[in-house]
Scaffold this motif. Structure first.
Motif, PDB file in Angstrom:
ATOM      1  N   ALA A 110       0.829  -1.208   0.000  1.00 17.37           N
ATOM      2  CA  ALA A 110       0.000   0.000   0.000  1.00 17.37           C
ATOM      3  C   ALA A 110       0.861   1.255   0.000  1.00 17.37           C
ATOM      4  CB  ALA A 110      -0.929  -0.011   1.213  1.00 17.37           C
ATOM      5  N   MET A 111       1.914   1.269   0.807  1.00 13.66           N
ATOM      6  CA  MET A 111       2.786   2.436   0.871  1.00 13.66           C
ATOM      7  C   MET A 111       3.542   2.627  -0.432  1.00 13.66           C
ATOM      8  SD  MET A 111       4.077   1.854   4.808  1.00 13.66           S
ATOM      9  CE  MET A 111       5.383   3.066   4.746  1.00 13.66           C
ATOM     10  N   SER A 112       3.913   1.540  -1.086  1.00  9.45           N
ATOM     11  CA  SER A 112       4.606   1.638  -2.371  1.00  9.45           C
ATOM     12  C   SER A 112       3.696   2.253  -3.421  1.00  9.45           C
ATOM     13  CB  SER A 112       5.063   0.259  -2.838  1.00  9.45           C
ATOM     14  OG  SER A 112       6.023  -0.280  -1.965  1.00  9.45           O
ATOM     15  N   ALA A 113       2.437   1.811  -3.449  1.00 12.28           N
ATOM     16  CA  ALA A 113       1.488   2.355  -4.417  1.00 12.28           C
ATOM     17  C   ALA A 113       1.286   3.846  -4.194  1.00 12.28           C
ATOM     18  CB  ALA A 113       0.159   1.612  -4.311  1.00 12.28           C
ATOM     19  N   ILE A 114       1.090   4.252  -2.961  1.00 15.09           N
ATOM     20  CA  ILE A 114       0.834   5.664  -2.661  1.00 15.09           C
ATOM     21  C   ILE A 114       2.046   6.524  -2.995  1.00 15.09           C
ATOM     22  CG2 ILE A 114       0.380   7.298  -0.800  1.00 15.09           C
ATOM     23  CD1 ILE A 114      -2.051   5.660  -1.744  1.00 15.09           C
ATOM     24  N   LYS A 115       3.242   6.030  -2.704  1.00 14.66           N
ATOM     25  CA  LYS A 115       4.455   6.807  -2.996  1.00 14.66           C
ATOM     26  C   LYS A 115       4.635   7.010  -4.491  1.00 14.66           C
ATOM     27  CE  LYS A 115       7.379   6.387   1.029  1.00 14.66           C
ATOM     28  NZ  LYS A 115       8.789   6.289   1.487  1.00 14.66           N
ATOM     29  N   ASN A 116       4.042   6.151  -5.297  1.00 17.91           N
ATOM     30  CA  ASN A 116       4.125   6.291  -6.745  1.00 17.91           C
ATOM     31  C   ASN A 116       2.857   6.906  -7.334  1.00 17.91           C
ATOM     32  OD1 ASN A 116       6.739   4.906  -7.941  1.00 17.91           O
ATOM     33  ND2 ASN A 116       6.097   3.721  -6.170  1.00 17.91           N
ATOM     34  N   ASN A 117       2.064   7.547  -6.466  1.00 23.96           N
ATOM     35  CA  ASN A 117       0.870   8.273  -6.889  1.00 23.96           C
ATOM     36  C   ASN A 117      -0.186   7.367  -7.510  1.00 23.96           C
ATOM     37  OD1 ASN A 117      -0.480  10.791  -6.945  1.00 23.96           O
ATOM     38  ND2 ASN A 117      -0.071  10.984  -9.134  1.00 23.96           N
ATOM     39  N   ASP A 118      -0.245   6.126  -7.054  1.00 31.54           N
ATOM     40  CA  ASP A 118      -1.259   5.190  -7.508  1.00 31.54           C
ATOM     41  C   ASP A 118      -2.347   5.036  -6.447  1.00 31.54           C
ATOM     42  OD1 ASP A 118       0.114   4.613  -9.891  1.00 31.54           O
ATOM     43  OD2 ASP A 118       1.369   3.139  -8.870  1.00 31.54           O
ATOM     44  N   LYS A 119      -3.498   4.603  -6.880  1.00 33.29           N
ATOM     45  CA  LYS A 119      -4.586   4.319  -5.953  1.00 33.29           C
ATOM     46  C   LYS A 119      -4.473   2.889  -5.452  1.00 33.29           C
ATOM     47  CE  LYS A 119      -7.950   7.415  -8.171  1.00 33.29           C
ATOM     48  NZ  LYS A 119      -9.290   7.496  -8.826  1.00 33.29           N
ATOM     49  N   VAL A 120      -4.870   2.666  -4.212  1.00 34.03           N
ATOM     50  CA  VAL A 120      -4.829   1.323  -3.656  1.00 34.03           C
ATOM     51  C   VAL A 120      -6.091   1.083  -2.837  1.00 34.03           C
ATOM     52  CG1 VAL A 120      -3.469   2.091  -1.658  1.00 34.03           C
ATOM     53  CG2 VAL A 120      -3.503  -0.333  -2.287  1.00 34.03           C
ATOM     54  N   GLY A 121      -6.676  -0.107  -3.022  1.00 29.59           N
ATOM     55  CA  GLY A 121      -7.858  -0.506  -2.269  1.00 29.59           C
ATOM     56  C   GLY A 121      -7.613  -1.815  -1.551  1.00 29.59           C
ATOM     57  N   LEU A 122      -8.520  -2.176  -0.663  1.00 29.80           N
ATOM     58  CA  LEU A 122      -8.352  -3.363   0.173  1.00 29.80           C
ATOM     59  C   LEU A 122      -9.675  -4.112   0.284  1.00 29.80           C
ATOM     60  CD1 LEU A 122      -6.656  -5.044   2.274  1.00 29.80           C
ATOM     61  CD2 LEU A 122      -7.525  -3.442   4.011  1.00 29.80           C
TER      62      LEU A 122
END
Length: 291
Positions: A110-122
């Motif tokens: 999740a942190m990797s996705a956010i740091k690359n400006n991507d959306k993440v869901g769970l």
């Protein structure tokens, strides 16, 4: 308001995983995951040398002169974490349980996705979908995902991969990078996985504990199946029993892995008590080289 103890748990896992994100994943996230591909942007008049396959015939017919479609690469990803919280995830015979390993992995992804400006869901699941959190951006969103990974108390105890994959197929409207995180102690999910594979980039993440593959010689033990509730007494001093236990597990692994091969899925293997760094580094490096 988040209880103080829960907040401390969130902060601990955030701090513990943040350096791993910086070290491993943030730099090559987009080189391993290329995004959706291309999307339509606009049309313009045809020029000599343009590929005739890009001609927009509807616009051309209306304007009496040829127009071509222009596309642009879409870099933003949609990432979805499908996380198994069945009772078997409470097993842990090393320094952590499978659920603790899953929480750490989920935080890293999740942190990797956010740091690359991507959306993440769970999506958390057992024998049913327990909770679904739509994909968003932002550090506050990641903290919420970590909180759910650590603190969600599921209603169900079993594992139903077919149901969560069908939920994904109904609700995910765009192509998504899906991390399917489970111990895969289930069957009858091939058709749902095949359908999801056609639309999405599916990455199985297999969570295991060493004692699932090999029974130690500790005499008579009572074994409780956390998902079915069945209790049996087993003589682990019997070599025959230990061999049968190992054989049943090996057969389950062969069935699972042959399914992944048929669908051309490359799983990540993670084990409790082992560092996440090496298997994640190896997997992302291999994906990057295949692009």
């Amino acid at each position: 308001m988040i209880p103080r103890e829960v907040f401390r748990k969130i902060r601990r896992i955030q701090i513990r995983t943040s350096h791993k994100v910086d070290e491993l994943l943030a730099g090559n996230w987009h080189s391993a995951f290329k995004g959706r591909g291309i999307e339509f942007e606009e049309v313009r008049p045809y020029q000599v040398g343009d590929d005739v396959r890009t001609i927009d015939w509807n616009v051309t017919a209306r304007s009496d002169q040829p127009y071509v479609k222009l596309f642009r690469e879409e870099r933003e990803l949609a990432v979805s974490l499908l996380v198994d919280l069945s009772a078997s995830q409470d097993l842990g015979t090393t320094t952590q349980t499978k659920r603790e390993l899953v929480a750490e992995l989920g935080a890293i992804l999740a942190m990797s996705a956010i740091k690359n400006n991507d959306k993440v869901g769970l999506t958390l699941f057992t024998d049913d979908v327990e909770k679904n959190i739509p994909a968003r951006k932002g550090s506050r969103h990641v903290l919420r995902l970590i909180r759910e990974l650590l603190c969600c108390e599921p209603v169900g105890v079993g594992t139903n991969l077919r149901r969560v994959l069908e939920h994904l197929n109904r609700t995910a409207k765009r192509r998504t990078v899906v991390f399917l995180i489970s111990d895969f102690q289930d069957s009858d999910y091939e058709s749902a996985l095949k359908a999801a594979r056609r639309r999405h980039d599916i990455i199985p993440v297999i969570i295991a504990d060493p004692r699932e593959a090999e029974m130690p010689n500790v005499g008579l033990v009572r074994l409780h199946d956390a998902e079915t509730g069945q209790v049996v007494t087993l003589d682990t001093g019997s070599r025959k029993n230990r061999q049968l236990y190992a054989k049943l597990y090996a057969e389950q692994v062969v069935t699972r892995d042959s399914l992944f091969r048929r669908l051309r899925l490359d799983p990540i293997h993670l084990q409790t008590g082992c560092d996440l760094v090496d298997p994640l580094r190896k997997y992302f490096h291999q994906r990057e080289n295949r692009q």
